[in-house]
Write an enzyme that holds these catalytic residues in place. Structure first.
Site, PDB file in Angstrom:
ATOM      1  N   HIS A 110      -2.456  -2.842  -5.749  1.00 22.16           N
ATOM      2  CA  HIS A 110      -2.261  -4.273  -5.439  1.00 22.16           C
ATOM      3  C   HIS A 110      -0.970  -4.853  -5.988  1.00 22.16           C
ATOM      4  O   HIS A 110      -0.940  -6.001  -6.412  1.00 22.16           O
ATOM      5  CB  HIS A 110      -3.442  -5.094  -5.959  1.00 22.16           C
ATOM      6  CG  HIS A 110      -4.773  -4.469  -5.734  1.00 22.16           C
ATOM      7  ND1 HIS A 110      -5.390  -4.489  -4.505  1.00 22.16           N
ATOM      8  CD2 HIS A 110      -5.588  -3.771  -6.555  1.00 22.16           C
ATOM      9  CE1 HIS A 110      -6.538  -3.848  -4.594  1.00 22.16           C
ATOM     10  NE2 HIS A 110      -6.690  -3.404  -5.820  1.00 22.16           N
ATOM     11  N   HIS A 111       0.080  -4.056  -5.963  1.00 22.03           N
ATOM     12  CA  HIS A 111       1.357  -4.580  -6.447  1.00 22.03           C
ATOM     13  C   HIS A 111       2.340  -4.723  -5.295  1.00 22.03           C
ATOM     14  O   HIS A 111       3.480  -4.284  -5.381  1.00 22.03           O
ATOM     15  CB  HIS A 111       1.936  -3.649  -7.518  1.00 22.03           C
ATOM     16  CG  HIS A 111       1.021  -3.437  -8.684  1.00 22.03           C
ATOM     17  ND1 HIS A 111       1.155  -2.394  -9.563  1.00 22.03           N
ATOM     18  CD2 HIS A 111      -0.055  -4.156  -9.114  1.00 22.03           C
ATOM     19  CE1 HIS A 111       0.200  -2.475 -10.486  1.00 22.03           C
ATOM     20  NE2 HIS A 111      -0.543  -3.527 -10.232  1.00 22.03           N
ATOM     21  N   GLN A 112       1.908  -5.304  -4.204  1.00 25.79           N
ATOM     22  CA  GLN A 112       2.828  -5.498  -3.083  1.00 25.79           C
ATOM     23  C   GLN A 112       3.949  -6.443  -3.530  1.00 25.79           C
ATOM     24  O   GLN A 112       3.678  -7.480  -4.132  1.00 25.79           O
ATOM     25  CB  GLN A 112       2.084  -6.098  -1.873  1.00 25.79           C
ATOM     26  CG  GLN A 112       1.049  -5.161  -1.260  1.00 25.79           C
ATOM     27  CD  GLN A 112      -0.340  -5.321  -1.843  1.00 25.79           C
ATOM     28  OE1 GLN A 112      -0.604  -6.250  -2.578  1.00 25.79           O
ATOM     29  NE2 GLN A 112      -1.245  -4.413  -1.508  1.00 25.79           N
ATOM     30  N   HIS A 137       2.420  -0.085  -5.055  1.00 23.05           N
ATOM     31  CA  HIS A 137       2.089   1.005  -5.967  1.00 23.05           C
ATOM     32  C   HIS A 137       0.777   1.627  -5.497  1.00 23.05           C
ATOM     33  O   HIS A 137      -0.273   1.007  -5.625  1.00 23.05           O
ATOM     34  CB  HIS A 137       1.903   0.473  -7.389  1.00 23.05           C
ATOM     35  CG  HIS A 137       3.190   0.271  -8.133  1.00 23.05           C
ATOM     36  ND1 HIS A 137       3.320  -0.645  -9.146  1.00 23.05           N
ATOM     37  CD2 HIS A 137       4.388   0.897  -8.032  1.00 23.05           C
ATOM     38  CE1 HIS A 137       4.556  -0.585  -9.641  1.00 23.05           C
ATOM     39  NE2 HIS A 137       5.225   0.334  -8.976  1.00 23.05           N
TER      40      HIS A 137
END
Ligand code: FAD
Ligand code: NAG
Ligand code: NAG
Ligand code: NAG
Ligand code: NAG
Length: 672
Positions: free
Chosen positions: A604-606, A402
């Protein structure tokens, strides 16, 4: 006196040891002490060694002095610690083995790698009822008093509480970051990324999970996962005490943020004027605007470790080892069965066996990294690094993220509407937090509200959002470039030119986050040295629709700001141009594209690096029960299995995955 105490302690120890049974995990009624033969015996390290943890650490406290920490240190409670050179170690949480154990044992039923958002709940559930023994291995250390302070959330991206990953250089994005590379910090702590995140609690919308289930992932429809969200949850949300959609008996506290600025109300009022509904964004009817629901407990961060591990530190069948870095999953190449792990601790190398299963909960970078190091991954890639291939799978080949644009700054003509380090760093505010769990230090670093919108270029039918917008009472300039800009690794030329000039004016940002990027990234090994980070390819904005959607969302945000609720405070877009975008006309689409490409910030939504999918999906790494294809007794249970983007920040989903994973494992082994 001293010797009397020593004697007492000695006798106490004898008593405890005498109580330990031959079956060392059971409750204490028995007679025999633990024999040496059941302890694991470490070797010295030869090839690749964890040199970082051996070498004496240079502890200079916190880079970029924090006014908030200084204020806390001046309170009567913490005064004693003022001179501690390692400020972060003050009241650091410890995880010793249960009484009577002097080290890890040779084998456990389950080994969980990574005590993060998912790993903590998983280890806690698997060790419930004492039917199975669990070893939980974590590379990081216990959280500190300061990681609990919501206002400090961005600070930890500059400390040892993170893995400082960098995305590979990609021309045309992240142009305003140091060395034109995006920074991808991930949590490294007992509690994982939930120790350093922004504490936003979000689950995703029914449509998101129903699409995942429709791809053949049985058991993952919204209706089926909702009970797992609710199981963990202990909600205390104003106006929602009768809601059917929130759990009240779980361990993970979900609360309103005690501190709210006037801008948060302006945000919701403005949204209403534009026709957006006020909703509970964590209910099935979540398309609209809302105050943030946060994973905090009386104003203090509620990490996954605090929620799920704290109460169980003395469980004899749950052994938690911080500062233990796993480097390999042991897999028998003939039977293709996982039977243990290899890890480094205090400069020594351990191999410990799992009688039932090994579970990877190391997060979206390290779980695929460890699979590949252990011989599970794309055949030609592993072969090119001389890693013997045990099973050919598309590990790391899918990676969604994201991205967002935190670069908008709206200035105000009024005062005391936004938070600044200076005005929140007072002893009184520190005391409010520590004694009563309220006051400005409970702010999630300024983040207050959230809204789901569908831009006017979306091709989706119905109320399916393509953008989440995040409202706040702070901007990159409000902490004088100390926290947020450093957390982004923003280049000085950009900060100094665009944000420094407005440091003394009140300003805030509204951040658009692209929910469903069409661009897709991947990751690869750089070498077979487990201590070298994998090469991370974000592939941001490769698809023109992604850029167009972000630009459309900026237009939407501008409309929001132009309504009376914001205009009564004189909210105005700062017109300082990004210096590298000077050739374009300010506020043109071309300008915003340049700006987005300059400050392309991950939230930081890998996900998806160990993608879940049915057997018919060639890109799947785990099946819908999270078992790694082709390998027995090995699962991945963390955010890396999420196969598609959702309208959620990924902490609550990771915890839900941990809950559901534990339930499936218990089913497999008849542990309920
Ligand atoms: C700065 C930041 C802000 C964020 N804000 C939010 C937010 O507000 N809301 C939200 O929902 N999400 C947020 N997120 C994302 C969210 O916190 C993560 O997606 C989520 O915590 C991931 O959970 P996980 O269990 O998959 O992995 P993690 O929580 O990252 O856990 C993995 C654990 O494994 C350990 N580990 C890794 N490799 C090894 C190894 N080799 N040996 C031993 N241990 C290992 C790690 O140290 C870590 O503790 C944020 C993330 C960041 C970085
Ligand atoms: C790490 O330590 C080992 C053993 O102590 C040593 O042989 C090796 O050279 C070190 N490697 C690096 C990169 O410093
Ligand atoms: C520790 O780091 C600081 C700043 O990074 C440096 O000035 C200092 O010399 C270092 N000390 C040691 C003992 O390495
Ligand atoms: C979307 O809105 C913008 C202005 O807000 C307008 O310029 C554009 O033409 C619109 N696009 C569509 C497809 O309606
Ligand atoms: C701020 O600007 C608005 C709109 O221009 C105006 O109504 C308001 O009085 C101003 N407030 C101050 C404190 O100047």
């Amino acid at each position: 006196m001293i010797s009397q105490i020593t004697l007492c302690l000695f006798l106490l120890c004898q008593l405890v040891l005498a109580k330990i049974k031959t079956n060392h995990f059971e409750d204490d009624e028995a007679t025999v002490s633990i024999e040496d033969s059941v302890y694991a015996h470490p070797q010295s390290c030869e090839l690749f060694c964890d040199n970082d943890s051996i070498k004496k650490q240079n502890l200079t406290g916190i880079p970029g002095r924090s006014l908030v920490i200084e204020a806390m240190l001046r309170t009567p409670m913490l005064q004693l610690h003022q001179s501690d050179p390692d400020i972060l170690s003050i009241l650091q949480d410890r995880y010793d083995l249960p009484k009577g154990f002097k080290g890890p044992l040779v084998e456990y039923d389950f080994i969980v790698v990574g005590a993060g958002s998912a790993g903590c709940v998983l280890a806690s559930r698997l060790s419930d009822g004492r039917k199975a023994s669990v070893l939980l291995l974590e590379a990081g250390k216990g959280e500190s008093l300061f990681t609990g302070v919501p206002a400090l959330a961005p600070l930890f991206q500059q400390t040892e509480y993170i893995w400082p990953y960098l995305m590979e250089h990609q021309p045309g994005v992240c142009m305003g970051m140091k060395n034109e590379r995006c920074y991808w910090p991930r949590g490294k702590a007992v509690g994982g990324t939930s120790v350093v995140n922004y504490m936003i609690y979000s689950r995703g919308l029914p449509e998101d999970w129903d699409r995942i289930a429709a791809d053949g992932n049985y058991g993952w429809s919204y209706k089926e996962i909702l009970p797992f969200y609710m199981k963990s949850e202990r909600a205390n949300l104003k106006g929602l005490s009768d809601s059917h959609w929130h759990g009240r008996n779980g361990e993970l506290t979900v609360e309103d943020v005690p501190f709210r600025s006037k801008l948060s109300k302006a945000f919701l009022d403005a949204a209403k004027l534009l026709g957006h509904r006020k909703v509970d964004y964590n209910s099935p009817d979540g398309f609209g605007f809302s105050y943030i629901q946060a994973t905090i407990n009386k104003g203090v961060r509620m990490s996954s470790a605090k929620a799920f591990l704290h109460k169980h530190k003395n469980r004899r069948n749950l052994h938690i080892l911080p500062k233990s870095r796993v480097t390999k999953i042991l897999i028998n190449p003939t039977t293709k069965t996982a039977y243990g792990v290899e890890f480094h601790r205090d400069g020594r190398l351990y191999q410990i066996k799992a009688k039932k299963e090994v579970i990877l909960s190391a997060g979206p970078i390290e779980s695929p990294h460890l699979l590949m190091l252990s011989g599970v991954g794309p055949r030609s890639h592993l072969a090119s690094l001389d890693i013997p291939v045990i099973h050919d799978l598309k590990v790391g080949e899918t990676l969604y993220d994201h991205i967002s644009f935190p670069g908008l700054a709206f200035t105000l003509n009024s005062t005391r509407l936004t938070i600044t380090a200076k005005n929140i760093a007072t002893i009184q505010n520190a005391l409010s937090l520590m004694q009563y769990g309220d006051g400005p230090m409970t702010t999630l670093a300024g983040v207050e509200t959230v809204g789901y919108i569908k831009t006017n270029i979306s091709e989706e039918v119905g109320d399916y959002p393509d953008i989440e917008i995040i409202g706040s009472c702070a901007s990159i300039a409000t902490d004088n470039g100390q926290l947020v800009a450093k957390g982004l690794q923003l280049a000085n030329w950009l900060y100094n030119d665009v944000y420094k000039p407005i440091e003394n004016i009140e300003s805030f940002t509204v951040i658009p986050m692209l929910l469903h990027p069409k661009s897709r990234g991947y990751l690869k090994l750089k070498s077979k040295n487990p201590f070298e980070q994998p090469a991370l390819y974000g592939n941001y904005l490769q698809h023109p629709k992604d850029t167009a959607t972000l630009i459309a969302s900026i237009r939407h945000i501008q409309k929001l700001i132009n309504t009376p609720p914001f205009q009564k405070y004189g909210a105005k877009l700062s017109t300082r141009k990004f210096p590298n975008c000077k050739q374009t006309l300010f506020d043109s689409d071309a300008y915003w594209e340049c700006a987005i490409r300059t400050m392309t910030a991950t939230l930081h939504h890998q996900i998806s690096t160990c993608k879940m999918g049915p057997a018919s999906d060639p890109s799947a790494v785990v099946d819908p029960e999270l078992r790694v294809y082709g390998i027995k007794n090995l699962r991945v249970i963390d955010s890396s299995v999420i196969p598609k983007t959702t309208a959620a920040h990924t902490n609550a989903p990771a915890i839900m995955i941990g809950e559901k994973g534990a339930y499936m494992i218990k089913n497999t082994w008849g542990l309920d």
